[in-house]
Scaffold this motif. Structure first.
Motif, PDB file in Angstrom:
ATOM      1  N   LEU A 121       0.827  -1.211   0.000  1.00  0.00           N
ATOM      2  CA  LEU A 121       0.000   0.000   0.000  1.00  0.00           C
ATOM      3  C   LEU A 121       0.861   1.260   0.000  1.00  0.00           C
ATOM      4  O   LEU A 121       0.595   2.220  -0.744  1.00  0.00           O
ATOM      5  N   ILE A 122       1.911   1.267   0.829  1.00  0.00           N
ATOM      6  CA  ILE A 122       2.804   2.431   0.869  1.00  0.00           C
ATOM      7  C   ILE A 122       3.522   2.601  -0.469  1.00  0.00           C
ATOM      8  O   ILE A 122       3.674   3.722  -0.971  1.00  0.00           O
ATOM      9  N   SER A 123       3.953   1.489  -1.051  1.00  0.00           N
ATOM     10  CA  SER A 123       4.631   1.557  -2.351  1.00  0.00           C
ATOM     11  C   SER A 123       3.701   2.108  -3.431  1.00  0.00           C
ATOM     12  O   SER A 123       4.127   2.874  -4.298  1.00  0.00           O
ATOM     13  N   ILE A 124       2.421   1.723  -3.369  1.00  0.00           N
ATOM     14  CA  ILE A 124       1.454   2.244  -4.336  1.00  0.00           C
ATOM     15  C   ILE A 124       1.240   3.737  -4.139  1.00  0.00           C
ATOM     16  O   ILE A 124       1.224   4.517  -5.103  1.00  0.00           O
ATOM     17  N   ILE A 180      11.721   0.528   0.372  1.00  0.00           N
ATOM     18  CA  ILE A 180      12.815   1.037  -0.461  1.00  0.00           C
ATOM     19  C   ILE A 180      13.154   0.033  -1.560  1.00  0.00           C
ATOM     20  O   ILE A 180      13.412   0.402  -2.711  1.00  0.00           O
ATOM     21  N   TYR A 181      13.136  -1.235  -1.215  1.00  0.00           N
ATOM     22  CA  TYR A 181      13.472  -2.285  -2.172  1.00  0.00           C
ATOM     23  C   TYR A 181      12.343  -2.540  -3.174  1.00  0.00           C
ATOM     24  O   TYR A 181      12.599  -2.860  -4.347  1.00  0.00           O
ATOM     25  N   ALA A 182      11.091  -2.394  -2.724  1.00  0.00           N
ATOM     26  CA  ALA A 182       9.950  -2.823  -3.527  1.00  0.00           C
ATOM     27  C   ALA A 182       9.310  -1.724  -4.365  1.00  0.00           C
ATOM     28  O   ALA A 182       8.573  -2.021  -5.310  1.00  0.00           O
ATOM     29  N   VAL A 183       9.560  -0.452  -4.056  1.00  0.00           N
ATOM     30  CA  VAL A 183       8.842   0.626  -4.739  1.00  0.00           C
ATOM     31  C   VAL A 183       9.329   0.921  -6.166  1.00  0.00           C
ATOM     32  O   VAL A 183       8.527   1.390  -6.992  1.00  0.00           O
ATOM     33  N   PRO A 184      10.598   0.667  -6.540  1.00  0.00           N
ATOM     34  CA  PRO A 184      11.039   1.016  -7.903  1.00  0.00           C
ATOM     35  C   PRO A 184      10.186   0.439  -9.037  1.00  0.00           C
ATOM     36  O   PRO A 184       9.858   1.176  -9.973  1.00  0.00           O
ATOM     37  N   PRO A 185       9.807  -0.850  -9.022  1.00  0.00           N
ATOM     38  CA  PRO A 185       8.981  -1.327 -10.146  1.00  0.00           C
ATOM     39  C   PRO A 185       7.624  -0.637 -10.226  1.00  0.00           C
ATOM     40  O   PRO A 185       7.089  -0.456 -11.322  1.00  0.00           O
ATOM     41  N   MET A 186       7.087  -0.235  -9.089  1.00  0.00           N
ATOM     42  CA  MET A 186       5.815   0.491  -9.100  1.00  0.00           C
ATOM     43  C   MET A 186       5.973   1.825  -9.825  1.00  0.00           C
ATOM     44  O   MET A 186       5.132   2.207 -10.649  1.00  0.00           O
ATOM     45  N   ILE A 187       7.071   2.516  -9.545  1.00  0.00           N
ATOM     46  CA  ILE A 187       7.334   3.810 -10.183  1.00  0.00           C
ATOM     47  C   ILE A 187       7.601   3.618 -11.672  1.00  0.00           C
ATOM     48  O   ILE A 187       7.028   4.319 -12.518  1.00  0.00           O
ATOM     49  N   ARG A 188       8.469   2.694 -11.999  1.00  0.00           N
ATOM     50  CA  ARG A 188       8.871   2.491 -13.398  1.00  0.00           C
ATOM     51  C   ARG A 188       7.678   2.093 -14.274  1.00  0.00           C
ATOM     52  O   ARG A 188       7.505   2.610 -15.380  1.00  0.00           O
ATOM     53  N   LEU A 189       6.866   1.157 -13.805  1.00  0.00           N
ATOM     54  CA  LEU A 189       5.776   0.657 -14.639  1.00  0.00           C
ATOM     55  C   LEU A 189       4.604   1.642 -14.721  1.00  0.00           C
ATOM     56  O   LEU A 189       3.882   1.656 -15.715  1.00  0.00           O
ATOM     57  N   THR A 190       4.436   2.459 -13.695  1.00  0.00           N
ATOM     58  CA  THR A 190       3.445   3.537 -13.796  1.00  0.00           C
ATOM     59  C   THR A 190       3.879   4.537 -14.863  1.00  0.00           C
ATOM     60  O   THR A 190       3.078   4.945 -15.721  1.00  0.00           O
ATOM     61  N   ASN A 191       5.136   4.913 -14.816  1.00  0.00           N
ATOM     62  CA  ASN A 191       5.699   5.827 -15.823  1.00  0.00           C
ATOM     63  C   ASN A 191       5.568   5.227 -17.228  1.00  0.00           C
ATOM     64  O   ASN A 191       5.103   5.889 -18.167  1.00  0.00           O
ATOM     65  N   LEU A 192       5.933   3.959 -17.359  1.00  0.00           N
ATOM     66  CA  LEU A 192       5.873   3.293 -18.659  1.00  0.00           C
ATOM     67  C   LEU A 192       4.438   3.203 -19.179  1.00  0.00           C
ATOM     68  O   LEU A 192       4.166   3.482 -20.354  1.00  0.00           O
TER      69      LEU A 192
END
Length: 304
Positions: A121-124, A180-192
């Motif tokens: 939830l925090i990562s989202i 910190i470890y899990a949030v990057p794919p959320m950011i990258r794929l939202t951007n993509l």
């Protein structure tokens, strides 16, 4: 042969020049002392930041652990069915959770489940807004991408050092390390996902007089949802992977049991707890993938 070559060359060419050891020692000492002083000076502020996270995590964990198992099982099966609309995935989820309970790992699984849920939830909450900003600005993307590269490539144990120094030992520091470890794919794929939205659709929205906010809410995010769901899927998988490492700093649940099994060479304990982690991962993975496919079909119908 290398030593023979170096015998004819100056020492500077054979041994890579490095900063003086005493100078490096003083530099490291200064940085460490300064960091510790910073933490001491801002202890009250750090405690204020930790408190909401601690409350949220404890509340969710209490709900998962203290609620009768059959209610949690019914809720999970209902959520899996509503998301996937696939009877095989739903039955598989029910059987997997019952197997976890039968081997006596229900409570530890609930602790891990609460941690993964909060981290996701925090990562989202962090990932989607940052991904949207990156999609809207190439400059922001150029700044954020190197940060994401560092977050994804730095060894996971390295995260624990500054987190423990700032927040101490406990569940909240573990939660922060997992995020910190899990949030990057959320950011990258939202951007993509937002960047891949068809330009013709955006031009049509502009022609109808949509504002940037309306275009984002009504066009870009709905069409990017399948890709965003893939980001959520990857975030969940990475959260589960990091939970075992985060157990080193006080996160309980299945990860703690795995670490104890490794330390004491208990094969059966490690296998059963590992099986439980895998079962949760498969449930999340299959459910989110099925939901993403449903969204994909829905958007294709609308787009068509």
């Amino acid at each position: 042969m290398a030593s023979a070559i170096c015998s004819y060359l100056p020492e500077l060419l054979c041994k890579f020049p490095s900063i003086d050891e005493n100078l490096m020692r003083e530099f490291k000492k200064t940085v460490d002392i300064g960091f510790k002083a910073f933490v001491r000076n801002y202890t009250n502020f750090i405690d204020v930041v930790k408190q909401p996270l601690q409350w949220f995590l404890n509340s969710l964990e209490s709900f998962f652990v203290n609620t009768p198992w059959f209610i949690i099982l019914v809720l999970m099966v209902a959520i899996v069915w509503l998301a996937s609309r696939n009877i095989k995935i739903t039955i598989g989820a029910a059987l997997s959770m019952m197997a976890i309970g039968l081997v006596g790992l229900w409570q530890d699984t609930m602790v891990t489940l609460s941690m993964v849920t909060v981290c996701t939830l925090i990562s989202i909450v962090i990932g989607i807004p940052v991904g949207i900003l990156m999609a809207r600005s190439d400059r922001i993307q150029g700044i954020v991408n190197p940060v994401l590269d560092v977050m994804q490539t730095m060894p996971t144990f390295v995260y624990l050092i500054p987190v423990v120094m700032i927040f101490g030992i406990g569940k909240v520091p573990g939660l922060i390390a997992v995020v910190i470890y899990a949030v990057p794919p959320m950011i990258r794929l939202t951007n993509l996902g937002i960047r891949l939205v068809d330009k013709e659709v955006l031009e049509a929205a502009d022609a109808f007089g949509s504002s940037p906010g309306q275009k984002l809410r009504n066009v870009q995010i709905p069409l990017a949802l399948p890709t965003i769901m893939a980001g959520i899927n990857q975030t969940i998988m990475m959260s589960l992977a990091m939970v075992v490492v985060a157990s080193m700093i006080g996160v309980g649940g299945l990860g703690k049991n795995v670490l104890q099994a490794i330390a004491n060479q208990f094969f059966t304990v490690g296998f059963l707890n590992g099986f439980s982690l895998v079962a949760i991962a498969i449930i999340f993975d299959r459910t989110s993938q099925a939901y993403g496919k449903r969204l994909q079909k829905h958007t294709e119908v609308i787009h068509g």
